[in-house]
Design a protein around this motif. Structure first.
Motif, mmCIF file in Angstrom:
data_model
loop_
_atom_site.group_PDB
_atom_site.id
_atom_site.type_symbol
_atom_site.label_atom_id
_atom_site.label_comp_id
_atom_site.label_asym_id
_atom_site.label_seq_id
_atom_site.Cartn_x
_atom_site.Cartn_y
_atom_site.Cartn_z
ATOM 1 N N UNK A 31 0.484 -1.020 0.027
ATOM 2 C CA UNK A 31 -0.229 0.242 0.139
ATOM 3 C C UNK A 31 0.841 1.401 0.168
ATOM 4 N N UNK A 32 1.885 1.327 0.643
ATOM 5 C CA UNK A 32 2.484 2.779 1.456
ATOM 6 C C UNK A 32 3.304 2.111 0.001
ATOM 7 N N UNK A 33 4.375 1.314 -0.846
ATOM 8 C CA UNK A 33 4.647 1.348 -2.735
ATOM 9 C C UNK A 33 3.364 2.179 -3.703
ATOM 10 N N UNK A 34 2.592 1.689 -3.459
ATOM 11 C CA UNK A 34 1.495 2.618 -4.814
ATOM 12 C C UNK A 34 0.974 3.201 -3.903
ATOM 13 N N UNK A 35 0.969 4.372 -3.550
ATOM 14 C CA UNK A 35 0.772 5.698 -2.601
ATOM 15 C C UNK A 35 1.906 6.472 -2.874
ATOM 16 N N UNK A 36 2.602 6.045 -2.340
ATOM 17 C CA UNK A 36 4.257 6.605 -3.084
ATOM 18 C C UNK A 36 4.273 6.847 -4.682
ATOM 19 N N UNK A 37 4.376 5.812 -5.416
ATOM 20 C CA UNK A 37 4.251 5.781 -6.677
ATOM 21 C C UNK A 37 3.157 6.942 -7.670
ATOM 22 N N UNK A 38 2.237 6.708 -6.720
ATOM 23 C CA UNK A 38 0.752 7.810 -7.858
ATOM 24 C C UNK A 38 1.375 8.843 -7.145
ATOM 25 N N UNK A 39 1.777 9.252 -5.685
ATOM 26 C CA UNK A 39 2.169 10.696 -5.146
ATOM 27 C C UNK A 39 2.691 11.123 -6.240
ATOM 28 N N UNK A 40 4.063 10.540 -6.835
ATOM 29 C CA UNK A 40 5.276 10.842 -7.398
ATOM 30 C C UNK A 40 4.151 10.664 -9.205
ATOM 31 N N UNK A 41 3.818 10.536 -9.257
ATOM 32 C CA UNK A 41 3.595 10.448 -10.808
ATOM 33 C C UNK A 41 2.122 11.640 -10.814
ATOM 34 N N UNK A 42 1.671 12.072 -9.525
ATOM 35 C CA UNK A 42 0.320 13.642 -9.786
ATOM 36 C C UNK A 42 1.305 14.292 -9.367
ATOM 37 N N UNK A 115 -4.036 3.384 -14.952
ATOM 38 C CA UNK A 115 -3.366 2.279 -13.763
ATOM 39 C C UNK A 115 -1.749 2.774 -14.449
ATOM 40 N N UNK A 116 -1.540 2.560 -15.970
ATOM 41 C CA UNK A 116 -0.493 2.909 -16.446
ATOM 42 C C UNK A 116 0.176 4.150 -15.625
ATOM 43 N N UNK A 117 -0.940 5.816 -16.546
ATOM 44 C CA UNK A 117 -0.108 6.708 -15.527
ATOM 45 C C UNK A 117 0.010 7.055 -14.526
ATOM 46 N N UNK A 118 -0.406 6.274 -13.331
ATOM 47 C CA UNK A 118 -0.730 6.317 -11.682
ATOM 48 C C UNK A 118 0.581 5.758 -11.531
ATOM 49 N N UNK A 119 0.940 4.475 -12.248
ATOM 50 C CA UNK A 119 1.898 3.561 -11.427
ATOM 51 C C UNK A 119 3.355 4.127 -12.143
ATOM 52 N N UNK A 120 3.618 5.244 -13.261
ATOM 53 C CA UNK A 120 4.987 5.134 -13.698
ATOM 54 C C UNK A 120 5.201 6.509 -13.871
#
Length: 220
Positions: A31-42, A115-120
């Motif tokens: 959860x922390x990894x996904x949230x941090x990745x989404x934060x970086x993308x946004x 999903x691709x945009x949020x996680x890349x």
């Protein structure tokens, strides 16, 4: 699927690009990894989240029992452990390799693009990433006095030296891979297993470096 609501996952943080990102108080590593990745993308581009989009994306690890759900509704994104709803998109990924998909995703093509945009998130320059890594991990107990990052580019060897003192560790590899490691986009142990990077230092220093990389990887 049924109407999407967000209410359980909470996080004390400012909205990122106008999007409120929420996680559970006792969030698991995935959860922390996904949230941090989404934060970086946004932070890089808040327009990647379509206005009015509502639904759920299930993320499953390809080699562990870990899973999480990304819920999007009302201008907010919540990341929660497990998959307890029928998602609009179900995707299996390699958590240690930039969320690389394993097999074909199942569900809405619209949510595949999201999903691709949020996680890349885009990777910074490797020197910028090294400086950020050093700033984020300098206070980790046992961290050596110096970090030396080395790459071999078109014009030969280049390096970044952070800190000063008697103890040091050296990490060397391709610039894109070092940027990914320093930003937490790829796991250090996974990168070491590929043989594409090298780390020089004592075993104790290596263990501290791994701990520092985990801090960056999961720090939200």
């Amino acid at each position: 699927m049924t109407e999407t609501t967000i209410g359980l996952a909470t996080r004390e943080a400012d909205a990122v690009g106008g999007v409120d990102i929420r996680i559970e108080d006792d969030a698991s590593p995935i959860v922390r990894l996904i949230a941090r990745t989404i934060t970086d993308s946004l932070r890089a581009d808040s327009s990647i989240l379509p206005a009015g989009l509502s639904g759920a994306i299930a993320i499953r690890s390809h080699d562990t029992p870990q899973s999480a759900t990304i819920t999007i509704a009302d201008g907010a994104i919540a990341v929660s452990g497990g998959v307890f709803v029928e998602p609009d998109l179900d995707v299996t990924v390699d958590l240690n390799q930039f969320f690389a998909p394993v097999g074909d995703p199942v569900g809405s093509s619209e949510f595949v693009a999201v999903a691709v945009a949020l996680l890349s998130p885009p990777l910074p320059d490797w020197k910028t990433a090294a400086a950020g890594f050093w700033a984020a991990t300098r206070s980790v107990p046992g961290i050596p006095d110096m970090l030396i990052a080395v790459i071999e580019g078109p014009e030969g060897l280049d390096q970044v030296v952070s800190g000063e003192g008697e103890t040091q560790y050296v990490i060397a590899g391709p610039p894109e891979l070092l940027a990914a490691i320093f930003t937490g986009a790829i796991d250090l142990l996974a990168a070491l297993s590929t043989g594409l990077i090298g780390v020089r230092g004592t075993l104790a220093q290596l263990s501290v470096l791994v701990a520092a990389s985990w801090k960056v990887r999961y720090d939200v």
